[in-house]
Scaffold this active site. Structure first.
Site, PDB file in Angstrom:
ATOM      1  N   CYS A 249       0.810  -1.228   0.000  1.00 18.47           N
ATOM      2  CA  CYS A 249       0.000   0.000   0.000  1.00 18.47           C
ATOM      3  C   CYS A 249       0.841   1.275   0.000  1.00 18.47           C
ATOM      4  O   CYS A 249       0.392   2.314  -0.472  1.00 18.47           O
ATOM      5  CB  CYS A 249      -0.946   0.007   1.195  1.00 18.47           C
ATOM      6  SG  CYS A 249      -2.113  -1.352   1.114  1.00 18.47           S
TER       7      CYS A 249
ATOM      8  N   HIS B 121      -3.785   7.171   1.124  1.00 14.76           N
ATOM      9  CA  HIS B 121      -3.968   5.866   0.471  1.00 14.76           C
ATOM     10  C   HIS B 121      -5.390   5.409   0.795  1.00 14.76           C
ATOM     11  O   HIS B 121      -5.839   5.485   1.935  1.00 14.76           O
ATOM     12  CB  HIS B 121      -2.934   4.873   1.012  1.00 14.76           C
ATOM     13  CG  HIS B 121      -3.342   3.453   0.821  1.00 14.76           C
ATOM     14  ND1 HIS B 121      -3.671   2.955  -0.420  1.00 14.76           N
ATOM     15  CD2 HIS B 121      -3.520   2.433   1.694  1.00 14.76           C
ATOM     16  CE1 HIS B 121      -4.016   1.687  -0.293  1.00 14.76           C
ATOM     17  NE2 HIS B 121      -3.940   1.344   0.981  1.00 14.76           N
TER      18      HIS B 121
ATOM     19  N   ASN C 107      -9.958  -0.576  -2.555  1.00  8.42           N
ATOM     20  CA  ASN C 107      -8.555  -0.328  -2.231  1.00  8.42           C
ATOM     21  C   ASN C 107      -7.707  -0.907  -3.364  1.00  8.42           C
ATOM     22  O   ASN C 107      -7.705  -2.111  -3.575  1.00  8.42           O
ATOM     23  CB  ASN C 107      -8.254  -1.013  -0.887  1.00  8.42           C
ATOM     24  CG  ASN C 107      -6.808  -0.872  -0.442  1.00  8.42           C
ATOM     25  OD1 ASN C 107      -5.926  -0.621  -1.250  1.00  8.42           O
ATOM     26  ND2 ASN C 107      -6.578  -1.063   0.844  1.00  8.42           N
TER      27      ASN C 107
END
Ligand code: ACO
Length: 350
Positions: free
Chosen positions: A114, A277, A307
């Site tokens: 991530c 993020h 995501n």
């Protein structure tokens, strides 16, 4: 003083929309559960055979390169962040170099999940500041839909992730109030197993407190890396202790954003835009509240794309800019947290 600036930005998301209700066909879940816990309403899934992590990256890169006013032949270095590469090796960077007919330039793949894009951007920033390169292509791209457990067993992970790509072209600038001011990178491997995909790998159950991941003692030597047992026991999918990730994320996000602001003499109220993020809308809302930011100071699009790991920041940054929410000279912070754990931030003037 030479700084690096984002000279062009592009994004690509696949056409195919997968709603929360669509997921009910594969697992026991509900639109209500997913929306309440994550904020996600739908995500995109790449075409099963027609699209890969690299092909999506190429689409995003073409736009970034065109917007930078250059051609693929001008790119002098590639940094490609992904956790879902086309091949285990070599990395996606060389596939992109080949397909975009670039020169024999360096291609570096970054595996920081991530926070991959923030790490990748920091590498590009250093190469530009030192004068080594003039046009660096930085990419975050993921095809998660190929590697998730779509049964009820894997629902806590699979409902969260989506596919897509984002890319930027980094160039030098000497203008006032333009470019990256600083980058901040961190890690804490203590919780490496909290969010991880263990197989295929060379671990042989060495880590993870002796927790048995597969029967390596009786495995034939050719099946240590990737075995029938791993497939049969569904040990080839990501594992996540969601609450443990949540707890750490809500501490480290504000910390690393404040670190970037303090280093440059700013306060949260000075920020024009925070691009976190897109891990989970609840995490982003908590961070916003902790920093006392208004709604117009934070951009979220996880509702539409889920995501997308390394791709989430460049996709969100691109969309915010396309919607006119980021303008010249704006103070923008990019911040990420994810598997490893690794986390980081980038503070820049647009
Ligand atoms: N649909 C329906 N029920 C589900 C689902 C689902 N998709 N997934 C899990 N459940 C059930 C569980 O089985 C459990 O049931 P039980 O109580 O009968 O045992 C119940 O829901 C609660 O499970 P938890 O995992 O405790 O749920 P939680 O409230 O913690 O929410 C979530 C899970 C959304 C993953 C949350 O922990 C979270 O947001 N964590 C942060 C993780 C994150 O953001 N990861 C993103 C990737 S990492 C990154 O980008 C930083």
């Amino acid at each position: 003083m030479i700084r690096s600036k984002i000279a062009g930005i592009g994004k690509y998301v696949p056409e195919n929309i997968m709603t929360n209700d669509d997921l009910k066909e594969y697992m026991d879940t509900s639109d209500e559960w997913i929306r309440e816990r994550t904020g996600i309403q739908e995500r995109r899934y790449a075409h099963r055979t027609g699209e890969t992590t690299t092909t999506m990256a190429i689409e995003a890169s073409k736009i970034a390169i065109e917007r930078a006013g250059i051609t693929a032949a001008d790119i002098d270095f590639i940094v490609f962040a992904t956790l879902s590469p086309d091949y285990y090796f070599p990395g996606c960077g060389v596939l992109l170099q080949r397909e975009m007919k670039m020169k024999e330039i360096g291609a570096l793949d970054v595996r920081n999940q991530c926070s991959g894009f923030v790490y990748a951007l920091s590498i590009a920033d250093q190469f530009i500041r030192t004068g080594t390169y003039k046009n660096i292509l930085v990419i975050g791209s993921e095809k998660h839909s190929f590697g998730l457990d779509f049964s009820t067993r894997g629902r806590n992970v699979s409902v969260i992730f989506g596919d897509g790509a984002g890319a930027v072209v980094m160039q030098p600038t000497e203008k006032e109030k333009q470019g990256i001011l600083s980058t901040h990178l961190h890690s804490d491997g203590e919780s490496a197993e909290v969010l991880a995909m263990f197989n295929p790998g060379t671990h042989a159950n060495h880590w993870n407190g002796g927790k048995v991941l597969a029967d390596f003692k009786n495995a034939p030597i050719g099946e240590m890396f990737f075995s029938h047992e791993m497939v049969e026991k569904a040990q080839v999918f990501p594992n996540m202790d969601g609450p443990a990730v949540f707890k750490k994320a809500i501490v480290k996000f504000p910390e690393v954003i404040n670190e970037a602001l303090t280093k440059n003499g700013y306060k949260p109220s000075d920020l024009d835009m925070l691009i976190p993020h897109q891990a989970n809308l609840r995490i982003a809302q908590f961070v916003q509240q902790q920093l006392g930011l208004r709604d117009d100071q934070v951009f979220n699009n996880i509702q539409k794309y889920g995501n997308t790991t390394a791709a989430s920041i460049p996709i969100a940054l691109c969309e915010a800019w396309e919607e006119g929410k980021i303008k010249e000279h704006d103070l923008v912070c990019l911040a990420a947290f994810g598997s490893g754990f690794t986390w980081g931030s980038v503070l820049l003037n647009w």
